[in-house]
Design a protein around this motif. Structure first.
Motif, PDB file in Angstrom:
ATOM      1  N   CYS A 206       0.852  -1.206   0.000  1.00 51.61           N
ATOM      2  CA  CYS A 206       0.000   0.000   0.000  1.00 51.61           C
ATOM      3  C   CYS A 206       0.884   1.250   0.000  1.00 51.61           C
ATOM      4  O   CYS A 206       1.683   1.444   0.911  1.00 51.61           O
ATOM      5  CB  CYS A 206      -0.919  -0.003   1.214  1.00 51.61           C
ATOM      6  SG  CYS A 206      -1.901   1.513   1.304  1.00 51.61           S
ATOM      7  N   THR A 208       0.369   4.290   0.618  1.00 50.01           N
ATOM      8  CA  THR A 208       0.092   5.385   1.554  1.00 50.01           C
ATOM      9  C   THR A 208      -0.063   4.917   2.997  1.00 50.01           C
ATOM     10  O   THR A 208      -0.482   5.694   3.850  1.00 50.01           O
ATOM     11  CB  THR A 208      -1.216   6.103   1.130  1.00 50.01           C
ATOM     12  OG1 THR A 208      -2.256   5.109   1.069  1.00 50.01           O
ATOM     13  CG2 THR A 208      -1.085   6.766  -0.219  1.00 50.01           C
ATOM     14  N   CYS A 222      -6.532   6.332   1.833  1.00 53.28           N
ATOM     15  CA  CYS A 222      -6.627   5.396   0.706  1.00 53.28           C
ATOM     16  C   CYS A 222      -6.819   6.149  -0.623  1.00 53.28           C
ATOM     17  O   CYS A 222      -7.720   6.978  -0.758  1.00 53.28           O
ATOM     18  CB  CYS A 222      -7.791   4.442   0.960  1.00 53.28           C
ATOM     19  SG  CYS A 222      -8.091   3.286  -0.368  1.00 53.28           S
ATOM     20  N   VAL A 223      -5.981   5.838  -1.582  1.00 51.42           N
ATOM     21  CA  VAL A 223      -6.032   6.495  -2.900  1.00 51.42           C
ATOM     22  C   VAL A 223      -7.389   6.249  -3.567  1.00 51.42           C
ATOM     23  O   VAL A 223      -7.948   7.124  -4.239  1.00 51.42           O
ATOM     24  CB  VAL A 223      -4.883   5.966  -3.797  1.00 51.42           C
ATOM     25  CG1 VAL A 223      -5.000   6.493  -5.210  1.00 51.42           C
ATOM     26  CG2 VAL A 223      -3.525   6.311  -3.185  1.00 51.42           C
ATOM     27  N   CYS A 249      -7.552   2.363  -7.074  1.00 50.78           N
ATOM     28  CA  CYS A 249      -6.183   1.908  -6.803  1.00 50.78           C
ATOM     29  C   CYS A 249      -6.229   0.399  -6.632  1.00 50.78           C
ATOM     30  O   CYS A 249      -7.135  -0.123  -5.987  1.00 50.78           O
ATOM     31  CB  CYS A 249      -5.657   2.582  -5.533  1.00 50.78           C
ATOM     32  SG  CYS A 249      -4.136   1.857  -4.878  1.00 50.78           S
ATOM     33  N   GLU A 251      -3.194  -1.433  -5.858  1.00 48.31           N
ATOM     34  CA  GLU A 251      -1.882  -1.894  -5.378  1.00 48.31           C
ATOM     35  C   GLU A 251      -1.996  -3.052  -4.386  1.00 48.31           C
ATOM     36  O   GLU A 251      -1.236  -4.017  -4.465  1.00 48.31           O
ATOM     37  CB  GLU A 251      -1.086  -0.755  -4.737  1.00 48.31           C
ATOM     38  CG  GLU A 251      -0.830   0.453  -5.629  1.00 48.31           C
ATOM     39  CD  GLU A 251       0.108   0.177  -6.812  1.00 48.31           C
ATOM     40  OE1 GLU A 251       0.668  -0.931  -6.892  1.00 48.31           O
ATOM     41  OE2 GLU A 251       0.253   1.077  -7.660  1.00 48.31           O
ATOM     42  N   CYS A 252      -2.973  -2.962  -3.434  1.00 48.55           N
ATOM     43  CA  CYS A 252      -3.052  -4.033  -2.433  1.00 48.55           C
ATOM     44  C   CYS A 252      -3.545  -5.329  -3.065  1.00 48.55           C
ATOM     45  O   CYS A 252      -3.309  -6.408  -2.531  1.00 48.55           O
ATOM     46  CB  CYS A 252      -3.937  -3.633  -1.243  1.00 48.55           C
ATOM     47  SG  CYS A 252      -5.564  -3.003  -1.652  1.00 48.55           S
TER      48      CYS A 252
HETATM   49  S1  SF4 Z   1      -6.595   0.686  -2.558  1.00 49.04           S
HETATM   50 FE1  SF4 Z   1      -5.332  -0.643  -1.250  1.00 49.04          FE
HETATM   51  S2  SF4 Z   1      -3.199  -0.167  -1.827  1.00 49.04           S
HETATM   52 FE2  SF4 Z   1      -4.465   1.469  -2.678  1.00 49.04          FE
HETATM   53  S3  SF4 Z   1      -4.317   3.072  -1.117  1.00 49.04           S
HETATM   54 FE3  SF4 Z   1      -6.211   1.885  -0.688  1.00 49.04          FE
HETATM   55  S4  SF4 Z   1      -5.593   0.299   0.785  1.00 49.04           S
HETATM   56 FE4  SF4 Z   1      -3.712   1.168  -0.112  1.00 49.04          FE
END
Ligand code: SF4
Ligand code: B12
Ligand code: SF4
Length: 353
Positions: A206, A208, A222-223, A249, A251-252
């Motif tokens: 993640c 951020t 969270c993006v 997003c 990424e996770c």
């Molecule tokens: S979508 Fe997942 S990786 Fe992206 S900022 Fe939110 S928690 Fe973090």
């Protein structure tokens, strides 16, 4: 097993078999049933989440807190929750995007899943009503329901440390929907056991630090929250962390080992990704008028952010990329009608220097 040939309502086990057969024939990838009640762990987690203010500006999460904990507040005498999932992992491996382009979350690159799931779920709900003579209502992120908690109880998958519902066959590249019904349907074996083990890849990935601890996401970091849900200006201390994400997003999810082995979808599937939504040129998005915006994004999840929201996000992407390519468009946006677009264009220009 056609409901119309039965005079008496079906027994719970027959209903369960009928629901499963129909859900699969309607094209859902996963289906399961939970008996309504007993989500105490999740209700307590929701309370803690809201009490800590982790819902950020999503006041609707706090306002509907009581309903979220009780399906019976949505469908009277609710006895069963039928949960379904539809996968959206694209069939082809992805090529890279041109430098400076904005990334779009995978779930958002095709038709709006609310519509796709909603249409199919209503057919399933109509069958349940006919077979059981009890009310049944269909939802796909369209009512205050703890969707991931019910899906876990119905045996579809487990809530992972990223807080996403992860499944063994499709990873977390799935969207969820459910039917709340007063019909007594035999529950599926559940809840699904946890399969994260000692993995913590999502927390590490993640960008951020939004996953504060396993299963707990701070929306304010969270993006996905900032680029999809938040209206108005993005907090100054959150802008630089946005990176290249113009909507959502992943990424996770990309980091999750279960997603690397997830089943892919054929290109004909209803959530199939559109090639022109795999990534977006932020300069083009910034210059979109209302007609261009509608033409490109209506019927897709991207419409949710609105034209000004997407243009705000485009400024974030340009500012984070720090390339010279966006300078002329950003200068033009300093005179934009929308004050948020103006202030974010100024921020991006200052970052580019
Ligand atoms: S979508 Fe997942 S990786 Fe992206 S900022 Fe939110 S928690 Fe973090
Ligand atoms: C609000 C919301 C958001 C917010 C807040 C996210 C969040 N984690 O709550 C924001 C805007 C950030 C968001 C982002 C995303 N979302 Co969203 N979102 C929702 C929504 C409307 C409500 C979620 C909710 O109830 N949150 C409240 C908190 C308390 O619940 P929770 O985070 O799930 O936490 C649970 C765990 O903590 C668990 N728990 C309790 N104790 C413990 C202990 C341990 C160890 C663990 C592991 C878990 C655990 O209990 C909690 C309650 O069940 C749902 C739709 C719905 N009606 O459910 C979609 C939904 C969750 N979102 C969805 C999607 C696709 C996303 C994104 C992937 C989109 C994207 N690519 O950008 C990201 C993922 C970000 C993430 N890591 O969660 C899908 C999830 C599908 C899936 N596989 O899980 C849903 C179900 C919509 C749908 N119908 O498909 N979302
Ligand atoms: S990345 Fe690892 S810890 Fe996170 S959800 Fe996937 S398996 Fe669980």
């Amino acid at each position: 097993m056609d409901a119309r040939v039965f005079r008496e309502p079906m027994i719970p086990a027959d209903l369960a078999r009928g629901v499963r057969a129909r859900a699969l024939s309607l094209g859902f990838d996963l289906v399961g049933v939970a008996s309504a009640g007993g989500i105490d762990r999740d209700a307590a987690a929701l309370d803690r989440w809201i009490d800590r203010g982790l819902h950020a500006s999503m006041g609707w999460m706090a306002r509907t807190r009581a309903e979220r904990k009780s399906p019976a507040s949505i469908v009277e005498d609710c006895r069963s929750v039928v949960c379904v999932a539809l996968g959206y992992r694209p069939a082809a491996e992805e090529a890279g995007l041109p430098a400076g382009w904005g990334k779009v979350a995978r779930y958002a690159r095709g038709r709006d899943y609310h519509r796709v799931l909603g249409t199919r779920l209503r057919k399933l709900a109509a069958w349940i009503e006919e077979a059981s003579s009890r009310p049944a209502r269909a939802f796909a992120d369209s009512a205050p329901v703890l969707e991931r908690a019910w899906a876990e109880r119905a045996g579809l998958g487990w809530i992972g440390k990223s807080s996403n519902l992860v499944t063994r066959t499709m990873g977390s590249w799935i969207v969820l929907g459910e039917i709340l019904t007063a019909a007594e349907i035999e529950p599926s074996p559940g809840p699904h056991p946890d399969r994260c083990g000692s993995c913590a890849a999502c927390l590490d990935a993640c960008p951020t630090g939004a996953i504060l601890e396993p299963g707990v996401v701070d929306a304010g970091r969270c993006v996905s929250y900032w680029t999809i849900e938040h209206r108005g200006g993005v907090a100054e201390d959150r802008r630089a962390g946005n990176g290249a994400w113009i909507f959502g997003c992943d990424e996770c999810q990309t980091a999750c080992p279960w997603n690397r082995r997830a089943a892919t979808r054929a290109s004909a599937d209803p959530l199939a990704a559109r090639e022109d939504l795999r990534g977006l040129d932020p300069v083009e998005v910034l210059g979109m008028d209302a007609t261009a915006f509608r033409g490109r994004f209506s019927g897709t999840p991207l419409a949710r952010a609105g034209r000004d929201g997407m243009r705000r996000n485009a400024c974030l992407v340009l500012g984070c990329a720090r390339g010279e390519r966006g300078i002329a468009a950003l200068r033009g946006a300093l005179r934009d009608d929308d004050p948020v677009v103006r202030s974010h264009a100024a921020w991006a220009l200052a970052r580019i220097g």
